[in-house]
Each structure stands twice: as C-alpha cells, then as structure tokens.
Design an enzyme around this catalytic site. Structure first.
Site, PDB file in Angstrom:
ATOM      1  N   GLU A  68       0.535  -2.754  -8.920  1.00 17.14           N
ATOM      2  CA  GLU A  68      -1.243  -2.972  -8.515  1.00 17.14           C
ATOM      3  C   GLU A  68      -0.608  -2.653  -7.136  1.00 17.14           C
ATOM      4  OE1 GLU A  68      -4.268  -6.648  -8.176  1.00 17.14           O
ATOM      5  OE2 GLU A  68      -3.160  -5.999  -9.836  1.00 17.14           O
TER       6      GLU A  68
ATOM      7  N   ARG B 272      -9.279  -2.147 -12.297  1.00 16.04           N
ATOM      8  CA  ARG B 272      -8.208  -1.777 -11.218  1.00 16.04           C
ATOM      9  C   ARG B 272      -7.800  -0.800 -10.246  1.00 16.04           C
ATOM     10  NH1 ARG B 272      -9.451  -6.238 -10.985  1.00 16.04           N
ATOM     11  NH2 ARG B 272      -8.817  -8.034 -10.932  1.00 16.04           N
TER      12      ARG B 272
ATOM     13  N   SER C 263      -1.347  -9.785  -6.153  1.00 16.71           N
ATOM     14  CA  SER C 263      -0.474  -9.521  -7.526  1.00 16.71           C
ATOM     15  C   SER C 263      -0.175  -8.147  -7.996  1.00 16.71           C
ATOM     16  CB  SER C 263      -1.345  -9.862  -8.792  1.00 16.71           C
ATOM     17  OG  SER C 263      -2.130 -10.767  -8.528  1.00 16.71           O
TER      18      SER C 263
END
Length: 305
Positions: A297, A172, A221
């Site tokens: 995130e 990520r 998310s």
C-alpha cells in the site's frame, strides 16, 4: 544532477537542485531530488509543466506519509505541493479541498459545518492528493464513498476534471492516469448536528491512537488487506503478519511495529533499503505461511543505491 536545473523553465516558486527529501517524509529516510520544485500556486505549476521538456520525469510529493523515497534519490523533478494547494472551503454540504490539504484537516472542517460522512479522513495519514490517487480510507469507508469530482493537471499542464466514476476506483486503487497531478477535489456529505460529527471524529482519533504507532517515524498501513471491507471472513494484513511470526521483526534500523504489525518503523538510523527490504521479508514470510501475497500500500519511489 545540478546541470538539470539549467533546463528548467522560469517559475514564480522555488527550484532547488540536489534537494534533500528525507525531511519531508514521515519515515525520515531517502535520497535527494535531482530538482525540487515548490510551486507558488496551481497556475505556476501549470505554466511550469507546459514548458518543461517532455523527457524530464515528474514526481509529486504531498505529505509523504505513505511513501518510501529510496536512498538513491528521485530522478527528474519532484513537485512538492505548497500551502497554496492546501486551502479548504465549504459550499452547502460539500467540502472543496486542495490536494495538499491534510486529510485530518478536511474532516475537521467538515465537522465545523456539521457535514457528516468525512469523519474517516481523521484517521487517514497524508493529504487529499494521495487519498485521491489510492482511494485511501479506514474504518469501513474510503475516498470513493464521498468524492464528487477532482481537478488535475496533465504532464503537459492541461487542466482536466474527473468525476468519481472516471477514477475506476476499487479497494485501495484507482485507474486514474499516473501522470495526473491532482490540484483540488470536491467531497459531499450530509448536514447533521456539528457536535455529533465532532464526537465521531474524537472517537476515531482515540481508537487510532490506541491501535497504531502514530508517535513513531512510520508511514501508513504498509500493505493493503487481501480482501476489501465487507468481505465475509475478511483477511487482515496485521493478523497474517502476526501469524507468520513477523511482529517486531527487524532489518537494520527498520522494525515491524509491536503495536500494529501492518506498520513499519524507523527506529532511528534506518535506510530506505532497510524499510523496503523488511517489507519484502514480511511479504515472503506471509506467502510461505499462508499462501497470501501481500500487496504494497505504501508507494516506493526513486533509485536504489
């Protein structure tokens, strides 16, 4: 800051002063852009950047699915990529997608031509530009697994091409320069029976709908899992949040989803501050309960009030 628009170079697209950003975001929160630029096409954007004074900040918005725009709005120019940046084409076993193309549409286009490997994009909210920036992924796959290269513009309007290895991808995260504006990307898969690819996508879509609050005003998310996929005994954000007692927790009009507690929801009248503040409440509770410091995130941009 209506006076800022007087410093803008001429464009073929649209320039809007004090433009509302809330309607563009999945959370439906946030303030205004000092100036909103809707470029006619990539060349229009390149010419704009070449002539834009260096002291004016530039921020890019795609689908704004994984973004909190703060209530004080965004300084400088916000570039909202238009449909001209969303074209998708197939060349052999490669899919060439514009940065504004929805990830789900890219997976569907690949399926039409029997290109496997991009099915996971059907479960990634947002656009290809965001996926490139954050190495988006789900279901044990990520952008780095399928990317060949991407074309981008620098803040000065210069065209550059980055190969996969130049992104410095990790879980990520990418090391690509922050000022790059992605325009197009090439992804590579494997040719198989198109029906097999379509069936895989349908299975993933069903799995996502059953597990995530996708019908709500939400983002993707909220936090990245502490451990990358494949880690033995991988720690999951949702479980850490649940164990910290934060499932269903609220702040103002923001709520931690009861369905999947790594998602936050605007229940109707939340502010950006409510949502971001609730995220920080979650981080604090998880840290106190498990010692794990969750990493955002969701990207947070703009000024606080």
């Amino acid at each position: 800051m209506t006076d800022l628009i007087s410093r803008m170079p001429p464009v073929r697209g649209k320039l809007l002063a004090d433009a509302e950003l809330k309607p563009f975001t999945w959370f439906r929160v946030g303030g205004k852009a000092d100036v909103l630029f809707l470029p006619a096409d990539p060349e229009d954007l390149a010419d704009f950047l070449k002539s834009l004074p260096d002291d004016i900040p530039v921020t890019v918005l795609g689908a704004a699915s994984n973004v909190i725009v703060r209530d004080g709005g965004v300084e400088g120019v916000v570039v909202r990529l238009t449909p001209a940046f969303g074209k998708i084409r197939v060349v052999g076993n490669e899919v060439v997608a514009g940065a504004a193309a929805l990830d789900s549409k890219v997976s569907q286009k690949a399926a039409m031509f029997g290109i496997s490997g991009l099915e996971f994009f059907s479960g990634v909210p947002g656009t290809i530009g965001g996926a490139l920036r954050m190495n988006a992924g789900c279901y044990e796959q990520e952008t780095a697994d399928v990317l060949v290269e991407a074309v981008a513009l620098t803040r000065q309007g210069t065209w550059v091409t980055l190969k996969n290895r130049e992104f410095g991808y990790s879980y990520r995260h990418s090391d690509a320069p922050e000022d790059l504006i992605f325009v197009e990307a090439v992804f590579k898969g494997e040719i198989i029976d198109p029906q097999i690819v379509k069936d895989r996508i349908e299975a993933l879509k069903k799995r996502r709908e059953e597990a995530q609050p996708i019908r709500e005003k939400t983002g993707g998310s909220t936090f990245a899992n502490p451990d990358p996929p494949g880690t033995p005994d991988q720690r999951k954000c949702w479980k850490l949040i649940d164990e910290a007692g934060m499932r269903g927790a609220m702040r103002g009009g923001a709520q931690v989803s009861e369905k999947h507690c790594n998602f936050m929801i605007n229940t109707g009248d939340a502010t950006a501050a409510d949502i971001e503040g609730l995220g920080e409440d979650v981080r604090a509770k998880v840290k106190a309960n498990s010692g794990v410091e969750l990493r955002w995130e969701i990207k947070r941009i703009g000024r606080t009030l």
